[in-house]
Design an enzyme around this catalytic site. Structure first.
Site, short mmCIF file in Angstrom:
data_model
loop_
_atom_site.label_atom_id
_atom_site.label_comp_id
_atom_site.label_asym_id
_atom_site.label_seq_id
_atom_site.Cartn_x
_atom_site.Cartn_y
_atom_site.Cartn_z
N HIS A 41 -3.66 -4.94 7.60
CA HIS A 41 -3.81 -3.80 8.52
C HIS A 41 -2.95 -3.97 9.76
CE1 HIS A 41 -5.32 -0.24 10.44
NE2 HIS A 41 -5.82 0.09 9.27
N ASN A 43 0.85 -1.19 0.00
CA ASN A 43 0.00 0.00 0.00
C ASN A 43 0.90 1.25 0.00
OD1 ASN A 43 -1.38 2.27 1.18
ND2 ASN A 43 -3.05 0.90 1.72
N GLU A 94 -10.92 -9.48 2.62
CA GLU A 94 -9.65 -9.21 3.29
C GLU A 94 -9.96 -9.16 4.78
OE1 GLU A 94 -7.28 -5.94 1.78
OE2 GLU A 94 -6.23 -5.73 3.71
N THR A 154 -8.10 3.18 8.79
CA THR A 154 -9.34 2.40 8.76
C THR A 154 -9.52 1.60 10.05
OG1 THR A 154 -8.87 2.13 6.42
CG2 THR A 154 -10.67 0.83 7.30
N HIS A 169 1.11 6.04 2.16
CA HIS A 169 1.92 6.90 3.01
C HIS A 169 3.08 7.57 2.28
CE1 HIS A 169 -0.71 6.33 6.18
NE2 HIS A 169 -0.55 5.02 6.18
N ARG A 195 -9.34 8.13 -0.33
CA ARG A 195 -10.27 8.46 0.76
C ARG A 195 -11.17 9.62 0.35
NH1 ARG A 195 -8.83 6.29 6.10
NH2 ARG A 195 -10.52 7.61 6.78
N GLU A 214 -8.59 0.77 -2.93
CA GLU A 214 -9.46 0.72 -1.75
C GLU A 214 -10.39 1.92 -1.76
OE1 GLU A 214 -7.49 0.70 1.99
OE2 GLU A 214 -6.20 -0.95 1.40
N ARG A 228 -6.92 12.73 1.86
CA ARG A 228 -5.82 13.15 2.73
C ARG A 228 -4.45 12.68 2.21
NH1 ARG A 228 -6.94 9.56 8.10
NH2 ARG A 228 -8.96 10.58 7.91
N HIS A 288 -5.57 3.76 -1.40
CA HIS A 288 -6.90 4.06 -0.86
C HIS A 288 -7.25 5.51 -1.22
CE1 HIS A 288 -9.58 4.09 3.06
NE2 HIS A 288 -10.24 4.48 1.99
N1 PXP Z 1 -5.70 -3.31 4.01
C1 PXP Z 1 -6.68 -2.39 4.10
C2 PXP Z 1 -8.04 -2.77 3.64
C3 PXP Z 1 -6.42 -1.10 4.58
O1 PXP Z 1 -7.41 -0.19 4.65
C4 PXP Z 1 -5.10 -0.76 4.94
C5 PXP Z 1 -4.79 0.64 5.39
O2 PXP Z 1 -5.03 1.54 4.37
C6 PXP Z 1 -4.10 -1.73 4.83
C7 PXP Z 1 -4.43 -3.02 4.39
C8 PXP Z 1 -2.69 -1.47 5.18
O3 PXP Z 1 -2.59 -1.18 6.53
P1 PXP Z 1 -1.18 -0.70 7.12
O4 PXP Z 1 -0.85 0.60 6.48
O5 PXP Z 1 -1.44 -0.63 8.59
O6 PXP Z 1 -0.18 -1.78 6.75
#
Ligand code: PXP
Length: 239
Positions: free
Chosen positions: A191, A7, A151, A101, A10, A45, A70, A49, A43
């Site tokens: 997550h 992902n 997921e 999330t 960030h 959003r 996402e 953000r 994602h």
């Molecule tokens: N999976 C989903 C569905 C998420 O919403 C997120 C966070 O955006 C992640 C995985 C990744 O989470 P993390 O950034 O804590 O690894």
């Protein structure tokens, strides 16, 4: 041996801190792919953000593995995704005030909206995954809606503060994986996963893909993105 989805939200968070152009999440996505990851997650959003609309179009063009977008059950974003055609969408709950999330999608409460989204995306041949807590009621509701992929939310496991709580959460995730597989669904998880807690989860048989963001991007600050992705790949695939 679960696959690894990275992902890149960030990377965009850092860029948005200055509202500038760098670092570029699309370049990060290409680097993650070159380092061996199996899919890219972003994602979009409602409050924009981190990831912006233009990132999504560029990711669609540049991602060569699988692009997993996402989103919340938001009609504008659903319409945008249907036009853009990512390989997969993952439907997540979203609250404005949350830092990230929190919790899984309430499949039971949102049945109608989910059914409509499933129709739209199946017309466009876009895979749909639902982000759900490892709770039998939610999994059964997803199965009843004909969802092909879920997921599992690993946040409770990731946040468990004692070894016994961690074991309890891991057991819940193992049982949820088993139930979802029996209901005919592909099972992914993610997550809060990091370099300490991923190995135990990766050993659960039947999980297809782990989606990990924050820990990889945070580690990349110190060791570079290539090493950060490769270290996580190793944990996911050789534990
Ligand atoms: N999976 C989903 C569905 C998420 O919403 C997120 C966070 O955006 C992640 C995985 C990744 O989470 P993390 O950034 O804590 O690894």
């Amino acid at each position: 041996m679960p696959l690894l989805g990275v992902n890149v939200d960030h990377v965009a968070s850092l860029r948005q801190a200055r509202r500038g152009k760098e670092p570029d999440p699309v370049l990060a996505a290409r680097l993650c792919e070159a380092s061996g990851c199996h899919s890219i997650v972003a994602h979009l959003r409602e409050d924009r953000r981190h990831i912006q609309d233009r990132d999504i179009g560029r990711l669609r063009e540049c991602v060569r593995t699988k692009f997993n977008l996402e989103m919340a059950l938001n009609p504008q974003i659903i319409a945008m995704a249907a036009r853009l055609k990512p390989d997969q969408v993952t439907i997540v709950p979203e609250r404005r005030q949350e830092i990230t999330t929190e919790g899984g999608l309430d499949v039971i409460k949102n049945q109608g909206k989910i059914r409509r989204a499933l129709e739209i995306f199946s017309d466009k041949k876009i895979l749909v995954s639902l982000f759900v807590a490892p709770e039998p009621r939610q999994l059964k509701a997803a199965g009843a809606l004909g969802v092909h992929m879920i997921e599992l939310h690993t946040g409770q496991y990731a946040q468990a503060s004692t070894a016994s709580r961690r074991r309890k959460e891991l057991k819940k995730l193992r049982e949820a994986t088993h139930l979802a597989l029996n209901l005919g669904m592909i099972v992914n998880a993610g997550h809060g996963l990091d370099y300490q807690n991923t190995a135990a989860l990766a050993r659960i048989a039947g999980i297809t893909e782990l989606n990990i963001g924050h820990a990889i991007i945070a580690r990349a600050v110190f060791v570079g993105l290539k090493t950060a992705v490769q270290e996580m790949l190793h944990l996911a695939q050789h534990s």
